[in-house]
Design a protein around this motif. Sequence first.
Motif, PDB file in Angstrom:
ATOM      1  N   ALA A  77      31.170  61.614   3.158  1.00 24.52           N
ATOM      2  CA  ALA A  77      31.677  62.453   4.466  1.00 24.52           C
ATOM      3  C   ALA A  77      30.995  61.749   5.993  1.00 24.52           C
ATOM      4  N   PHE A  78      31.339  61.196   6.808  1.00 24.71           N
ATOM      5  CA  PHE A  78      33.023  61.135   7.073  1.00 24.71           C
ATOM      6  C   PHE A  78      33.131  59.661   7.389  1.00 24.71           C
ATOM      7  N   SER A  79      32.896  58.813   6.526  1.00 19.48           N
ATOM      8  CA  SER A  79      32.960  57.297   6.703  1.00 19.48           C
ATOM      9  C   SER A  79      33.052  56.681   5.458  1.00 19.48           C
ATOM     10  N   TYR A  80      33.378  55.291   5.769  1.00 21.73           N
ATOM     11  CA  TYR A  80      33.390  54.307   4.543  1.00 21.73           C
ATOM     12  C   TYR A  80      32.313  53.113   4.955  1.00 21.73           C
ATOM     13  N   ASN A  81      31.833  52.751   3.935  1.00 22.20           N
ATOM     14  CA  ASN A  81      30.902  51.680   3.867  1.00 22.20           C
ATOM     15  C   ASN A  81      31.465  50.516   3.131  1.00 22.20           C
ATOM     16  N   PRO A  82      31.875  49.196   3.700  1.00 16.67           N
ATOM     17  CA  PRO A  82      31.845  49.002   4.944  1.00 16.67           C
ATOM     18  C   PRO A  82      32.753  49.548   5.959  1.00 16.67           C
ATOM     19  N   ALA A  83      32.369  49.475   7.171  1.00 17.08           N
ATOM     20  CA  ALA A  83      33.361  50.246   8.245  1.00 17.08           C
ATOM     21  C   ALA A  83      34.527  49.363   8.446  1.00 17.08           C
ATOM     22  N   SER A  84      34.072  48.027   8.388  1.00 21.05           N
ATOM     23  CA  SER A  84      35.169  47.169   8.737  1.00 21.05           C
ATOM     24  C   SER A  84      34.804  45.879   7.794  1.00 21.05           C
ATOM     25  N   VAL A  85      35.833  44.941   7.503  1.00 26.05           N
ATOM     26  CA  VAL A  85      35.564  43.847   6.371  1.00 26.05           C
ATOM     27  C   VAL A  85      36.573  42.928   6.769  1.00 26.05           C
ATOM     28  N   GLU A  86      36.119  41.546   6.786  1.00 24.49           N
ATOM     29  CA  GLU A  86      37.231  40.444   6.866  1.00 24.49           C
ATOM     30  C   GLU A  86      37.470  40.151   5.245  1.00 24.49           C
ATOM     31  N   VAL A  87      38.892  39.891   5.091  1.00 21.43           N
ATOM     32  CA  VAL A  87      39.481  39.401   4.059  1.00 21.43           C
ATOM     33  C   VAL A  87      40.127  37.965   4.201  1.00 21.43           C
ATOM     34  N   PRO A  88      40.089  36.928   3.311  1.00 25.47           N
ATOM     35  CA  PRO A  88      40.572  35.945   3.646  1.00 25.47           C
ATOM     36  C   PRO A  88      42.441  35.944   3.074  1.00 25.47           C
ATOM     37  N   TYR A  89      43.069  35.349   4.058  1.00 28.17           N
ATOM     38  CA  TYR A  89      44.279  35.427   3.763  1.00 28.17           C
ATOM     39  C   TYR A  89      44.866  35.021   2.342  1.00 28.17           C
ATOM     40  N   GLY A  90      45.671  35.600   1.615  1.00 29.35           N
ATOM     41  CA  GLY A  90      46.375  35.063   0.326  1.00 29.35           C
ATOM     42  C   GLY A  90      45.375  35.190  -0.781  1.00 29.35           C
ATOM     43  N   ALA A  91      44.565  35.667  -0.658  1.00 29.16           N
ATOM     44  CA  ALA A  91      43.173  35.884  -1.804  1.00 29.16           C
ATOM     45  C   ALA A  91      43.645  37.222  -2.487  1.00 29.16           C
ATOM     46  N   LYS A  92      43.576  36.925  -3.820  1.00 27.05           N
ATOM     47  CA  LYS A  92      43.601  37.894  -4.785  1.00 27.05           C
ATOM     48  C   LYS A  92      42.251  38.867  -4.736  1.00 27.05           C
ATOM     49  N   VAL A  93      42.497  40.209  -4.393  1.00 30.81           N
ATOM     50  CA  VAL A  93      41.429  40.934  -4.308  1.00 30.81           C
ATOM     51  C   VAL A  93      41.030  42.290  -5.235  1.00 30.81           C
ATOM     52  N   LYS A  94      40.204  42.651  -5.551  1.00 29.61           N
ATOM     53  CA  LYS A  94      40.000  43.716  -6.596  1.00 29.61           C
ATOM     54  C   LYS A  94      39.318  44.733  -5.569  1.00 29.61           C
ATOM     55  N   ILE A  95      39.987  46.078  -5.150  1.00 33.88           N
ATOM     56  CA  ILE A  95      39.199  46.738  -4.481  1.00 33.88           C
ATOM     57  C   ILE A  95      38.581  47.695  -5.450  1.00 33.88           C
ATOM     58  N   ILE A  96      37.290  48.023  -5.256  1.00 32.25           N
ATOM     59  CA  ILE A  96      36.381  49.051  -6.080  1.00 32.25           C
ATOM     60  C   ILE A  96      35.860  50.065  -5.347  1.00 32.25           C
ATOM     61  N   ALA A  97      36.408  51.249  -5.654  1.00 33.92           N
ATOM     62  CA  ALA A  97      35.770  52.308  -4.532  1.00 33.92           C
ATOM     63  C   ALA A  97      35.355  53.521  -5.133  1.00 33.92           C
ATOM     64  N   THR A  98      34.505  54.310  -4.705  1.00 32.37           N
ATOM     65  CA  THR A  98      34.040  55.520  -5.255  1.00 32.37           C
ATOM     66  C   THR A  98      33.481  56.371  -3.939  1.00 32.37           C
ATOM     67  N   THR A  99      33.013  57.576  -4.298  1.00 32.37           N
ATOM     68  CA  THR A  99      32.795  58.347  -3.275  1.00 32.37           C
ATOM     69  C   THR A  99      31.341  59.199  -3.634  1.00 32.37           C
ATOM     70  N   LYS A 100      30.583  59.470  -2.721  1.00 34.27           N
ATOM     71  CA  LYS A 100      29.137  59.831  -3.042  1.00 34.27           C
ATOM     72  C   LYS A 100      29.075  61.540  -2.901  1.00 34.27           C
ATOM     73  N   ASP A 101      30.355  62.120  -2.271  1.00 36.96           N
ATOM     74  CA  ASP A 101      30.138  63.520  -2.285  1.00 36.96           C
ATOM     75  C   ASP A 101      31.327  64.249  -2.630  1.00 36.96           C
ATOM     76  N   VAL A 102      32.189  64.328  -1.733  1.00 34.47           N
ATOM     77  CA  VAL A 102      33.492  65.068  -2.159  1.00 34.47           C
ATOM     78  C   VAL A 102      34.854  64.202  -2.421  1.00 34.47           C
ATOM     79  N   VAL A 103      35.931  64.899  -2.650  1.00 36.51           N
ATOM     80  CA  VAL A 103      37.040  63.797  -2.766  1.00 36.51           C
ATOM     81  C   VAL A 103      37.585  63.197  -1.509  1.00 36.51           C
ATOM     82  N   HIS A 104      37.642  61.985  -1.491  1.00 40.67           N
ATOM     83  CA  HIS A 104      38.201  61.310  -0.260  1.00 40.67           C
ATOM     84  C   HIS A 104      39.456  60.512  -0.752  1.00 40.67           C
ATOM     85  N   GLY A 105      40.252  60.362   0.277  1.00 40.67           N
ATOM     86  CA  GLY A 105      41.295  59.295   0.261  1.00 40.67           C
ATOM     87  C   GLY A 105      40.943  57.848   0.478  1.00 40.67           C
TER      88      GLY A 105
END
Length: 158
Positions: A77-105
């Motif tokens: 609450a109420f941000s994401y880490n990182p706040a912004s990120v660069e990803v190379p075009y065409g790369a296959k990326v696995k997004i892995i995410a969790t939360t430290k407190d409550v349910v987020h989208g």
Amino acid sequence: MHMHKFEKAWLIFGIGSLLVFLTVLGVSAFYLGNQPPSCLATIDPEKVDATAPFNEPGLKKVEGKDWDYELVFVASAFSYNPASVEVPYGAKVKIIATTKDVVHGFEVAGSNINMMLEPGYISEHITTFDKTGEYLIVCNEYCGVGHHMMSSKIEVVK
Ligand code: CUA
């Protein structure tokens, strides 16, 4: 046994659509390999910052896997880490995410990536960014007074 022709027609229609449904489901699950998110990956929500890979949020190149990069996000609450990120075009990326407190989208606007981040669970999504530009990440689960300000962005660059 006498059966009215309409009854017969509906029976055939009903059984037919059941078979079509099961065939589509079977092909999707066993041939295309589509499965619902497992929710089997768990984490102690109090120790997120000390648990790999969440101790180093951001983009990381990986070797010997089906994907080229891992993109780690930690929501709180109420941000994401990182706040912004660069990803190379065409790369296959696995997004892995969790939360430290409550349910987020975790919705990447303009894409089909839309995960719910639950405390204690790890959410994953594999994708390829094949359009350059800026992707807004928004929280679409009401999480408190700062909910509407919670965002991050992915910048896809060549
Ligand atoms: Cu986080 Cu809404």
